[in-house]
Design a protein around this motif. Structure first.
Motif, PDB file in Angstrom:
ATOM      1  N   ASN A  80     -10.754   0.808  -2.015  1.00 43.28           N
ATOM      2  CA  ASN A  80     -10.810   2.188  -1.524  1.00 43.28           C
ATOM      3  C   ASN A  80     -11.713   2.979  -2.460  1.00 43.28           C
ATOM      4  N   TYR A  88      -1.873   0.426  -4.850  1.00 41.91           N
ATOM      5  CA  TYR A  88      -1.822  -0.929  -4.294  1.00 41.91           C
ATOM      6  C   TYR A  88      -1.035  -1.830  -5.240  1.00 41.91           C
ATOM      7  N   ILE A 105       0.875  -1.173   0.000  1.00 46.46           N
ATOM      8  CA  ILE A 105       0.000   0.000   0.000  1.00 46.46           C
ATOM      9  C   ILE A 105       0.912   1.223   0.000  1.00 46.46           C
ATOM     10  N   SER A 141      -8.306   3.043   3.534  1.00 47.33           N
ATOM     11  CA  SER A 141      -8.157   1.744   2.875  1.00 47.33           C
ATOM     12  C   SER A 141      -9.053   0.693   3.533  1.00 47.33           C
TER      13      SER A 141
END
Length: 383
Positions: A202, A93, A78, A186
């Motif tokens: 997200n 990501y 992340i 997230s």
């Protein structure tokens, strides 16, 4: 003896009745005039009534998208902070790529095999065609060689398509920001599993400018279409929004009016756009849309507290020349702050009672002098 006692009590009773009747003949004390009611008065005025029509609205982002993975796997990285601003193309990501990298290598190797088979099939076809020109081979073998060559070409094309598909999966294993905006909190953690098309990672939404949607009744549609066609100047305050008593400092402009009226409500969605340089507006906020009345005309204005409501009708107490009041029925317009527009019932220059109306009735005597303090005596006479 008994008759004498009865006569005695009868005589006493009659005397008491006569005395009682004589008491009722006394004249009542004379009553003086009712005291003047202390009130506060004000003059009815005419002014240009500038006000805002108000509508409930909702702040929304012009662009908003939910981030979902298009491949299965586990989150391996992340690369942002929750709630941060992100730029278009920024990596957000990463998903475990080992399986997709292995599939890619396998697809590349398969393409190499198919290209080698194509080379062999091409050579066989060339050789058989040379023998055919010398009439040294059967025609059927030449046709078989041509068919094998075409099949090899198709297999090479299929191998290349498989590589593109595997490359797409490799590409989808990294999630990038689709546009400039703000990313939320997230929904997944590093190491967590995700499933293609199902797991929401997200949400990213644009934040400058921001939109405010509100419903307009179809009877007002023509007015808003005109406002949209006229446009607004950068510093025009025709469209503003408020949150409680706080008015947002930046004015807005009409962005669009929906294509059709909702037949169930008779309303049509209208969208305003507001600059949001300091990120004060957040998607999902509720606001009051304020549309300035741009057709200000001279109107009769009175304080709203001067109005008395009786069974759905509205009245004010007008002051006469003899310092008495008379009740007037009035037709009210729009309330503007602590004042209200009066369409009919009073005229400019007339005097009406503003405070103390609860103690009045038709013909009451009034005074505007301040009430005397309790216990205050008369001023001593000068010697």
């Amino acid at each position: 003896m008994l008759f004498k006692r009865i006569g005695y009590f009868t005589s006493v009773g009659c005397m008491l009745v006569i005395a009682s009747c004589g008491g009722n003949k006394q004249q009542p004390a004379a009553q003086g005039p009712a005291p003047a009611v202390p009130v506060t008065v004000a003059k009815v005025t005419i002014t240009d009534a500038v006000y805002f029509d108000e509508y409930p609205g909702t702040v929304t982002a012009l662009n908003q998208v939910e981030l979902r993975a298009q491949v299965n796997g586990y989150i391996t990285g992340i690369y942002f902070q929750d709630g941060a601003r992100v730029k278009k193309g920024q990596r957000l990501y990463s998903i475990d790529q080992q399986q997709y990298e292995a599939n890619y290598q396998q697809a590349v190797a398969n393409l190499a095999v198919q290209e080698a088979n194509l080379v062999k099939a091409q050579k066989d076809a060339d050789r058989y065609h040379e023998l055919d020109r010398q009439d040294a081979i059967a025609k059927q073998q030449v046709d078989n060689a041509d068919a094998a060559l075409e099949a090899s070409k198709k297999q090479v094309d299929a191998a290349k398509a498989n590589i593109r598909a595997v490359q797409t999966n490799v590409k989808y294993s990294t999630i990038y920001a689709p546009f400039d905006g703000t990313i939320g909190i997230s929904q997944v953690k590093v190491g967590g599993p995700i499933y293609a098309g199902q797991t929401i990672l997200n949400t990213v939404s644009s934040d400058h400018p921001m939109a405010v949607d509100f419903a307009v009744n179809q009877q007002e549609l023509y007015r808003f279409v005109q406002l949209q066609q006229q446009g607004t100047k950068p510093k025009d305050s025709l469209f503003t929004i408020a949150f409680g008593n706080d008015v947002y400092p930046q004015p807005g402009a009409i962005s669009l009016i929906d294509r059709a009226v909702d037949p169930q409500t008779g309303n049509i969605k209208t969208r305003l756009v507001f600059p949001n340089p300091k990120n004060m507006l957040k998607a999902g906020m509720t606001a009051t849309v304020r549309v300035k009345n741009n057709t200000a005309t001279a109107s009769v204005i009175i304080p709203y507290k001067a109005v008395v409501e009786q069974l759905g009708d509205f009245f004010v107490y007008a002051v006469t020349d003899s310092n008495t009041v008379t009740q007037r029925e009035v037709a009210l317009g729009r309330q503007i702050g602590t004042d209200v527009i009066v369409k009919d019932g009073v005229k400019a220059g007339e005097t009406i009672v503003v405070q103390g109306v609860q103690n009045l009735r038709e013909g009451s005597k009034i005074t505007t002098a301040p009430p005397q303090q309790p216990g205050a005596g008369a001023a001593p006479a000068k010697k």
